[in-house]
Scaffold this motif. Sequence first.
Motif, mmCIF file in Angstrom:
data_model
loop_
_atom_site.group_PDB
_atom_site.id
_atom_site.type_symbol
_atom_site.label_atom_id
_atom_site.label_comp_id
_atom_site.label_asym_id
_atom_site.label_seq_id
_atom_site.Cartn_x
_atom_site.Cartn_y
_atom_site.Cartn_z
ATOM 1 N N ALA A 98 0.842 -1.193 0.000
ATOM 2 C CA ALA A 98 0.000 0.000 0.000
ATOM 3 C C ALA A 98 0.878 1.244 0.000
ATOM 4 C CB ALA A 98 -0.910 -0.007 1.221
ATOM 5 N N VAL A 99 0.385 2.307 -0.618
ATOM 6 C CA VAL A 99 1.201 3.510 -0.793
ATOM 7 C C VAL A 99 1.740 4.073 0.526
ATOM 8 C CG1 VAL A 99 1.212 5.900 -1.616
ATOM 9 C CG2 VAL A 99 0.116 4.118 -2.975
ATOM 10 N N GLU A 100 0.899 4.210 1.521
ATOM 11 C CA GLU A 100 1.364 4.863 2.752
ATOM 12 C C GLU A 100 1.859 3.891 3.820
ATOM 13 O OE1 GLU A 100 -2.358 6.587 2.753
ATOM 14 O OE2 GLU A 100 -1.661 8.666 2.595
ATOM 15 N N ASP A 101 2.055 2.668 3.418
ATOM 16 C CA ASP A 101 2.477 1.659 4.389
ATOM 17 C C ASP A 101 3.938 1.872 4.773
ATOM 18 O OD1 ASP A 101 1.935 -0.701 5.859
ATOM 19 O OD2 ASP A 101 3.077 -1.866 4.392
ATOM 20 N N HIS A 102 4.220 1.987 6.064
ATOM 21 C CA HIS A 102 5.591 2.246 6.505
ATOM 22 C C HIS A 102 5.823 1.573 7.862
ATOM 23 C CE1 HIS A 102 9.334 4.577 6.132
ATOM 24 N NE2 HIS A 102 9.287 4.643 7.453
ATOM 25 N N PRO A 103 5.890 0.230 7.830
ATOM 26 C CA PRO A 103 6.136 -0.443 9.103
ATOM 27 C C PRO A 103 7.539 -0.113 9.623
ATOM 28 C CG PRO A 103 6.240 -2.018 7.264
ATOM 29 C CD PRO A 103 5.811 -0.695 6.704
ATOM 30 N N SER A 104 7.838 -0.146 10.930
ATOM 31 C CA SER A 104 6.940 -0.622 11.943
ATOM 32 C C SER A 104 6.037 0.482 12.524
ATOM 33 C CB SER A 104 7.772 -1.213 13.089
ATOM 34 O OG SER A 104 8.583 -0.191 13.659
ATOM 35 N N HIS A 162 1.749 -15.452 2.258
ATOM 36 C CA HIS A 162 1.863 -15.673 3.694
ATOM 37 C C HIS A 162 3.214 -15.245 4.261
ATOM 38 C CE1 HIS A 162 -1.789 -17.861 2.875
ATOM 39 N NE2 HIS A 162 -2.050 -17.811 4.161
ATOM 40 N N MET A 163 3.966 -14.512 3.455
ATOM 41 C CA MET A 163 5.240 -13.969 3.925
ATOM 42 C C MET A 163 4.993 -12.480 4.158
ATOM 43 S SD MET A 163 8.485 -13.021 4.107
ATOM 44 C CE MET A 163 10.034 -12.859 3.213
ATOM 45 N N HIS A 303 -0.653 -9.034 7.072
ATOM 46 C CA HIS A 303 0.125 -7.805 6.924
ATOM 47 C C HIS A 303 0.348 -7.115 8.272
ATOM 48 C CE1 HIS A 303 0.095 -3.361 6.462
ATOM 49 N NE2 HIS A 303 1.105 -3.646 5.667
ATOM 50 N N LYS A 304 -0.596 -7.288 9.201
ATOM 51 C CA LYS A 304 -0.482 -6.645 10.517
ATOM 52 C C LYS A 304 0.773 -7.086 11.258
ATOM 53 C CE LYS A 304 -5.461 -6.171 11.375
ATOM 54 N NZ LYS A 304 -6.588 -6.882 12.017
ATOM 55 N N LEU A 305 1.265 -8.290 10.944
ATOM 56 C CA LEU A 305 2.473 -8.775 11.621
ATOM 57 C C LEU A 305 3.635 -7.809 11.450
ATOM 58 C CD1 LEU A 305 2.493 -12.579 10.709
ATOM 59 C CD2 LEU A 305 2.043 -11.565 12.946
ATOM 60 N N ASN A 306 3.651 -7.078 10.340
ATOM 61 C CA ASN A 306 4.751 -6.147 10.103
ATOM 62 C C ASN A 306 4.876 -5.123 11.224
ATOM 63 O OD1 ASN A 306 5.924 -7.005 7.563
ATOM 64 N ND2 ASN A 306 3.935 -6.512 6.664
ATOM 65 N N CYS A 307 3.728 -4.677 11.760
ATOM 66 C CA CYS A 307 3.759 -3.714 12.868
ATOM 67 C C CYS A 307 3.547 -4.373 14.226
ATOM 68 C CB CYS A 307 2.684 -2.645 12.675
ATOM 69 S SG CYS A 307 3.101 -1.439 11.405
ATOM 70 N N GLU A 308 2.772 -5.440 14.260
ATOM 71 C CA GLU A 308 2.367 -5.984 15.565
ATOM 72 C C GLU A 308 3.363 -6.959 16.159
ATOM 73 O OE1 GLU A 308 -1.614 -7.459 15.203
ATOM 74 O OE2 GLU A 308 -2.448 -5.445 14.954
ATOM 75 N N LEU A 309 4.053 -7.726 15.299
ATOM 76 C CA LEU A 309 4.995 -8.703 15.871
ATOM 77 C C LEU A 309 6.122 -7.986 16.608
ATOM 78 C CD1 LEU A 309 5.575 -11.721 16.096
ATOM 79 C CD2 LEU A 309 6.858 -11.554 13.963
ATOM 80 N N PRO A 310 6.795 -6.960 16.092
ATOM 81 C CA PRO A 310 6.733 -6.520 14.714
ATOM 82 C C PRO A 310 7.796 -7.235 13.875
ATOM 83 C CG PRO A 310 7.938 -4.913 16.013
ATOM 84 C CD PRO A 310 7.632 -6.075 16.921
ATOM 85 N N VAL A 373 5.983 -18.518 14.810
ATOM 86 C CA VAL A 373 5.427 -17.566 13.846
ATOM 87 C C VAL A 373 5.603 -18.072 12.417
ATOM 88 C CG1 VAL A 373 5.626 -15.231 12.901
ATOM 89 C CG2 VAL A 373 5.749 -15.592 15.378
ATOM 90 N N VAL A 374 6.841 -18.457 12.070
ATOM 91 C CA VAL A 374 7.110 -18.905 10.703
ATOM 92 C C VAL A 374 6.383 -20.226 10.425
ATOM 93 C CG1 VAL A 374 8.918 -19.710 9.134
ATOM 94 C CG2 VAL A 374 9.273 -17.651 10.495
ATOM 95 N N GLU A 375 6.440 -21.131 11.383
ATOM 96 C CA GLU A 375 5.764 -22.415 11.202
ATOM 97 C C GLU A 375 4.269 -22.220 10.970
ATOM 98 O OE1 GLU A 375 8.020 -21.736 13.452
ATOM 99 O OE2 GLU A 375 9.584 -23.248 13.242
#
Length: 414
Positions: A98-104, A162-163, A303-310, A373-375
């Motif tokens: 997404a354009v404004e996506d900037h994790p974390s 799923h990555m 996609h939330k994992l990018n910020c939540e895991l993070p 997480v990966v499994e």
Amino acid sequence: MRLISARSLAIAAVAGLTALPTASAWGAAGHEIVATIAQIHLHPTVLAEVCEILYPGSSLVSTDAGPPCYISRVATWADQVRRQPQYRHTASWHYIGAVEDHPSQTCVFPGTRGWAGKTDVNVLGAVRNMTTVLEDYTMGTADSSQAEEAMKFLIHFMGDMHMPLHLTGRERGGNGVRVTFDGRVTNLHSLWDGLLIAQALRTIPRNYTQALPAGKSALDIESHLRGTIYDPYVRRLMYEGFGNDLILGRFSSEYADWLACPAIEEQSIWSSMQTRLGLQRTQDETRWDDDALCPYAWAKELHKLNCELPAWPREIDEPQHIHAAMASSSHEELHTEDEFLDSYQYGRRPLPHPDLVELDTPEYAGRIRSQWVVERLLAMAGIRLAGLLNGLFLDVESLNATSESGEYTILPLW
Ligand SMILES: *[C@@H]1O[C@H](CO)[C@@H](O)[C@H](O)[C@H]1NC(C)=O
Ligand SMILES: *[C@@H]1O[C@H](CO)[C@@H](O)[C@H](O)[C@H]1NC(C)=O
Ligand SMILES: *[C@@H]1O[C@H](CO)[C@@H](O)[C@H](O)[C@H]1NC(C)=O
């Protein structure tokens, strides 16, 4: 693998392709693990049909006791062809951002400014379109070569989806972010692609190097393994993840829900509300999803994992790290999965790299390991792929089942 990664990095550096992830999601092992888990969950008649599509004419004549084919053999085909002229247009089918996506700091999927790149030419559109081709094939309106290609793409893209780093465009999905792992320089994308899996492979309990004890699972696992280095990983994931008649697995209480999609009615009400509010998200909610296959709804959660895991370590954006992390990586030797395993074997000592963020820490890699997480991501991709293929190819009418046909998408759990 090392050559391919090095070359693709060089190409990216030369061409200045800052918007495109260059490495493949999950590396070879990750994609093949997803395909193997899917294969274990395919109904035997569906596996036979999938093999016939992938290996026309040759698969079903196999006389040995094994399965008609191993679908993991085609799991990385989509990466192998993406730089060939006739497949160059598929390069962007492997990811979305997404354009404004900037994790974390900021995770949007999408934000108010929609998706980067051409509308619909991304991993979600690809999953949807490949499924449509396979549906057309079952109706007799697509031919077998179209089905073969769509099948190979679908097996791959369910993995890519799923990555988590394939769902953000920041720094080409983390390809442009240098970090260290056990002191060795790599990048965030490669870490998720291969190094986390490689590390898990090295630390698997020895009992998984042998066949699982017979009779402890309703599913046949062994015959779908083909003697690879990740066989023990699949055994462990199946045994401790999905459980069996005797033990509860880590995923036992949740994996039936992995196939669920948000009800379409709800989605439309939501969408029309959004439309009335003048928001632009309507099509994103409905373009790719229906009640049996919903890549958008699934990806939105992942996609939330990018910020939540993070998955994107917050330290990367700290002043003392940001410059080193984003420095051009073209002259840097980046460690790939194979090289990493080699250096471990020969005991080379890593050079200290104080400005880069180290991720083989209890807080980062340790947490990903202990939470599986990966499994979980690989298992989820495998189950969803199996559910989709069972749904497409299982002849529900001929099944001796009490379930209604509307429930056929959960048949991988038969
Ligand atoms: C999927 O199909 C739509 C409609 O034909 C097309 O616009 C889009 O580019 C396709 N996307 C992919 C990734 O194949
Ligand atoms: C293998 O060993 C691990 C720990 O050492 C144990 O938790 C697991 O249950 C064993 N798996 C099998 C299949 O016996
Ligand atoms: C379903 O299977 C059972 C036992 O295998 C058999 O007795 C029964 O006739 C079958 N029913 C149908 C509708 O095929």
